[in-house]
Design a protein around this motif. Structure first.
Motif, PDB file in Angstrom:
ATOM      1  N   SER A   1      18.196 -21.442 -24.708  1.00 51.00           N
ATOM      2  CA  SER A   1      18.995 -21.737 -23.879  1.00 51.00           C
ATOM      3  C   SER A   1      19.782 -20.903 -22.757  1.00 51.00           C
ATOM      4  N   ARG A   2      20.245 -19.784 -23.333  1.00 48.39           N
ATOM      5  CA  ARG A   2      20.706 -18.915 -22.300  1.00 48.39           C
ATOM      6  C   ARG A   2      19.948 -18.179 -21.348  1.00 48.39           C
ATOM      7  N   SER A   3      18.698 -18.104 -21.525  1.00 51.95           N
ATOM      8  CA  SER A   3      17.860 -17.577 -20.906  1.00 51.95           C
ATOM      9  C   SER A   3      17.266 -18.438 -19.739  1.00 51.95           C
ATOM     10  N   PHE A   4      17.418 -19.612 -19.760  1.00 53.77           N
ATOM     11  CA  PHE A   4      17.042 -20.600 -19.011  1.00 53.77           C
ATOM     12  C   PHE A   4      18.036 -20.589 -17.526  1.00 53.77           C
ATOM     13  N   LYS A   5      17.511 -19.635 -16.339  1.00 54.39           N
ATOM     14  CA  LYS A   5      18.366 -19.586 -15.186  1.00 54.39           C
ATOM     15  C   LYS A   5      17.372 -20.207 -14.120  1.00 54.39           C
ATOM     16  N   SER A   6      18.066 -20.808 -13.289  1.00 54.42           N
ATOM     17  CA  SER A   6      17.154 -21.456 -11.982  1.00 54.42           C
ATOM     18  C   SER A   6      17.087 -20.381 -10.927  1.00 54.42           C
ATOM     19  N   ILE A   7      16.471 -20.613  -9.848  1.00 52.56           N
ATOM     20  CA  ILE A   7      16.202 -19.503  -8.976  1.00 52.56           C
ATOM     21  C   ILE A   7      17.352 -19.429  -7.996  1.00 52.56           C
ATOM     22  N   SER A   8      18.347 -20.003  -8.179  1.00 49.72           N
ATOM     23  CA  SER A   8      19.565 -19.794  -7.647  1.00 49.72           C
ATOM     24  C   SER A   8      20.487 -18.982  -8.534  1.00 49.72           C
ATOM     25  N   GLU A   9      20.218 -18.702  -9.665  1.00 49.85           N
ATOM     26  CA  GLU A   9      20.915 -17.894 -10.720  1.00 49.85           C
ATOM     27  C   GLU A   9      21.909 -19.050 -11.447  1.00 49.85           C
ATOM     28  N   LYS A  10      21.780 -20.286 -11.100  1.00 54.14           N
ATOM     29  CA  LYS A  10      22.722 -21.081 -11.527  1.00 54.14           C
ATOM     30  C   LYS A  10      22.322 -21.708 -12.975  1.00 54.14           C
ATOM     31  N   GLN A  11      22.921 -21.791 -14.111  1.00 53.24           N
ATOM     32  CA  GLN A  11      22.373 -22.380 -15.295  1.00 53.24           C
ATOM     33  C   GLN A  11      22.339 -23.963 -15.129  1.00 53.24           C
ATOM     34  N   LEU A  12      21.078 -24.261 -15.284  1.00 52.02           N
ATOM     35  CA  LEU A  12      20.836 -25.872 -15.275  1.00 52.02           C
ATOM     36  C   LEU A  12      20.629 -26.499 -16.576  1.00 52.02           C
ATOM     37  N   ASP A  13      19.911 -25.791 -17.680  1.00 50.79           N
ATOM     38  CA  ASP A  13      19.602 -26.376 -18.882  1.00 50.79           C
ATOM     39  C   ASP A  13      20.411 -25.566 -20.066  1.00 50.79           C
ATOM     40  N   GLY A  14      21.400 -25.814 -20.469  1.00 50.37           N
ATOM     41  CA  GLY A  14      22.018 -25.276 -21.707  1.00 50.37           C
ATOM     42  C   GLY A  14      23.197 -24.014 -21.072  1.00 50.37           C
TER      43      GLY A  14
ATOM     44  N   PRO B   1      11.180 -19.454 -17.142  1.00 51.55           N
ATOM     45  CA  PRO B   1      11.200 -20.194 -18.418  1.00 51.55           C
ATOM     46  C   PRO B   1      11.301 -21.707 -18.406  1.00 51.55           C
ATOM     47  N   LEU B   2      12.299 -22.144 -17.529  1.00 50.34           N
ATOM     48  CA  LEU B   2      12.593 -23.635 -17.573  1.00 50.34           C
ATOM     49  C   LEU B   2      11.313 -24.431 -16.976  1.00 50.34           C
ATOM     50  N   LEU B   3      10.644 -23.727 -16.023  1.00 51.90           N
ATOM     51  CA  LEU B   3       9.699 -24.450 -15.513  1.00 51.90           C
ATOM     52  C   LEU B   3       8.566 -24.556 -16.257  1.00 51.90           C
ATOM     53  N   LYS B   4       8.323 -23.303 -17.033  1.00 55.39           N
ATOM     54  CA  LYS B   4       7.007 -23.168 -18.013  1.00 55.39           C
ATOM     55  C   LYS B   4       7.087 -24.105 -19.066  1.00 55.39           C
ATOM     56  N   ILE B   5       8.319 -24.137 -19.560  1.00 57.36           N
ATOM     57  CA  ILE B   5       8.308 -24.939 -20.637  1.00 57.36           C
ATOM     58  C   ILE B   5       8.263 -26.610 -20.488  1.00 57.36           C
ATOM     59  N   SER B   6       8.900 -26.928 -19.302  1.00 62.08           N
ATOM     60  CA  SER B   6       8.763 -28.409 -18.911  1.00 62.08           C
ATOM     61  C   SER B   6       7.105 -28.742 -18.507  1.00 62.08           C
TER      62      SER B   6
ATOM     63  N   TYR C   1      12.261 -33.152 -11.558  1.00 63.46           N
ATOM     64  CA  TYR C   1      13.398 -32.634 -10.945  1.00 63.46           C
ATOM     65  C   TYR C   1      13.349 -31.136 -11.146  1.00 63.46           C
ATOM     66  N   ILE C   2      12.730 -30.771 -12.261  1.00 56.78           N
ATOM     67  CA  ILE C   2      12.657 -29.392 -12.757  1.00 56.78           C
ATOM     68  C   ILE C   2      11.708 -28.647 -11.763  1.00 56.78           C
ATOM     69  N   LEU C   3      10.521 -29.315 -11.536  1.00 54.99           N
ATOM     70  CA  LEU C   3       9.513 -28.606 -10.598  1.00 54.99           C
ATOM     71  C   LEU C   3      10.325 -28.483  -9.215  1.00 54.99           C
ATOM     72  N   GLN C   4      11.006 -29.367  -8.764  1.00 53.73           N
ATOM     73  CA  GLN C   4      11.498 -29.268  -7.265  1.00 53.73           C
ATOM     74  C   GLN C   4      12.587 -28.013  -7.379  1.00 53.73           C
ATOM     75  N   SER C   5      13.461 -28.380  -8.284  1.00 55.21           N
ATOM     76  CA  SER C   5      14.676 -27.202  -8.400  1.00 55.21           C
ATOM     77  C   SER C   5      14.212 -25.796  -8.681  1.00 55.21           C
ATOM     78  N   GLU C   6      13.387 -25.617  -9.500  1.00 57.66           N
ATOM     79  CA  GLU C   6      13.156 -24.519  -9.903  1.00 57.66           C
ATOM     80  C   GLU C   6      11.872 -23.541  -8.912  1.00 57.66           C
ATOM     81  N   THR C   7      11.574 -24.048  -8.199  1.00 57.16           N
ATOM     82  CA  THR C   7      10.451 -23.554  -7.157  1.00 57.16           C
ATOM     83  C   THR C   7      10.982 -23.317  -5.738  1.00 57.16           C
ATOM     84  N   PRO C   8      10.768 -22.253  -5.349  1.00 58.78           N
ATOM     85  CA  PRO C   8      11.170 -21.980  -3.680  1.00 58.78           C
ATOM     86  C   PRO C   8      10.376 -22.749  -2.909  1.00 58.78           C
TER      87      PRO C   8
END
Length: 424
Positions: free
Chosen positions: A411-424, A225-230, A343-350
């Motif tokens: 905002s609670r659904s935006f989890k990064s690939i490491s399962e760490k909350q980055l946005d909200g 979701p975070l990557l898609k919305i950005s 930053y989102i592109l890098q952090s949210e992509t394996p």
């Protein structure tokens, strides 16, 4: 949180990669004026020919980049970047010797094609060599290079043309790509990292299927979701920007800028984007809520864009200095959209999917950039440039406001690939 923007440069590998990017970015912008001067002045062709050059530059990012990036993810990134730079030198030589528009367009397209392969490989290399803790600074430095060369490249190209002639920027561009190759030769081998990522990949055991790899990249965007919305936000912002970008010169005349000082207005936007990138590199607390920053920047920049349109209609009258300051603020807000997106592109992509995902995102953005100028020209003919500008400003503000409402709600659904909350 204040941190040093240049901290990633302590890494030998990133230092080499960033040095290559500086000269590569310079080359991307150095020939922009040369192409227009050759087409419009030397060959005496019209606006359609200029438009065809711009389309030939952008089309490879849309129709080739997303598919070819599947192979970029499989191949050694260092080798891909070096080969792409060598081909760019060859194609720049083709531009130098091009006898007519058709040959010129062919080499512009080919140069755009290898550029569309080089960038996903560079994005993947950043993801591989930079630790997560330094990603905000690394991405900001990368964006700083892009923003700086957008100003320096055309300005330097114009100066080179004045001294050495219309085709001379191509020679300097080729030299810049050669220097970039030297920097990449200093880049340590990424082979061990790439082999580690391949082993971790789900489909490593079986021979990879092209269409599965391609679709996996698209699916990752839609399932993050975070990557898609950005990506949606940045693509829509690109469409709006290029909707009015070609009309900016006409608005500038109406608010009191002549041929002599119009360049100051454009330079102010560029200087603001550089200043914004530096600012975000030193204060990186935004990396906890990057989409909030993107959306807020869009909301505020829309007000400035609409103000320029109102100035074109005569409702707002300011001295040139005020408009220049406003243009600088607009550039700062632009950095507030582009840097968090990177930053989102890098952090949210394996790491092993970086090429495919970045190319797919760039394809959507470039498509927006290609269709927007035509839409803007049509709207300007029927409504007038100032009204298009006001409409673009209102749309930008509405886009930012809508995205803020969406992320506040989800905002609670935006989890990064490491399962760490980055946005909200």
């Amino acid at each position: 949180m204040k941190r040093g923007i240049f901290k990633p440069l302590k890494l030998k590998s990133f230092r080499a990669l960033f040095g290559a990017q500086l000269f590569s970015d310079l080359g991307n912008w150095l020939d922009l004026i040369a192409l227009q001067v050759i087409v419009a002045y030397h060959w005496g062709l019209d606006e359609t020919a200029i438009a065809s050059v711009i389309i030939a530059l952008g089309l490879p990012w849309v129709i080739i980049g997303p598919f070819a990036s599947v192979f970029v993810d499989r191949l050694p990134k260092k080798a891909v970047m070096i080969v792409c730079l060598i081909f760019r030198i060859v194609f720049v030589a083709g531009l130098f010797y091009a006898p007519n528009l058709y040959i010129l367009l062919l080499f512009v397209f080919l140069k755009g094609t290898v550029s569309a392969l080089y960038d996903p490989a560079r994005q993947s290399a950043i993801r591989m060599i930079v630790p997560d803790s330094l990603l905000p600074e690394a991405v900001t430095l990368s964006q700083l290079s892009v923003n700086t060369m957008k100003i320096a490249g055309p300005a330097l190209g114009g100066g080179i043309i004045a001294v050495f002639g219309a085709k001379s920027p191509f020679l300097f561009e080729a030299a810049g790509f050669f220097i970039a190759v030297i920097f990449l030769l200093l880049l340590p081998s990424l082979k061990s990292i790439e082999e580690s990522d391949a082993i971790m990949s789900e489909d490593y055991a079986a021979k990879r299927n092209f269409w599965k790899d391609f679709s996996d990249g698209i699916k990752h965007i839609f399932h993050t979701p975070l990557l898609k919305i950005s990506i949606i936000l940045s693509s829509a912002a690109f469409f709006i920007i290029f909707l009015y970008d070609g009309l900016f010169v006409f608005i500038a005349k109406q608010i009191g800028f002549n041929e002599g000082n119009f360049g100051l207005l454009i330079s102010a936007v560029g200087a603001g984007s550089v200043a914004g990138s530096l600012l975000l590199g030193h204060w990186t607390a935004w990396n906890r809520k990057p989409v909030h920053l993107m959306s807020s920047s869009a909301l505020l920049s829309g007000a400035f864009i609409a103000a320029v349109g109102l100035g074109g209609l005569g409702f707002l009258e300011f001295p040139p200095l005020i408009w220049i300051i406003g243009a600088c603020i607009l550039g700062i807000l632009g950095a507030g959209e582009s840097v968090p997106y990177g930053y989102i592109l890098q952090s949210e992509t394996p790491k092993q999917m970086m090429g495919r995902v970045s190319a797919a995102a760039m394809s959507l953005q470039t498509f927006s950039m290609l269709i927007a100028p035509a839409a803007g020209a049509l709207l300007a003919k029927s409504l007038g440039a100032p009204l298009v500008m006001i409409g673009a400003g209102m749309a930008t503000t509405l886009l930012g406001l809508t995205m803020l409402m969406v992320i506040w709600k989800k905002s609670r659904s935006f989890k990064s690939i490491s399962e760490k909350q980055l946005d909200g």
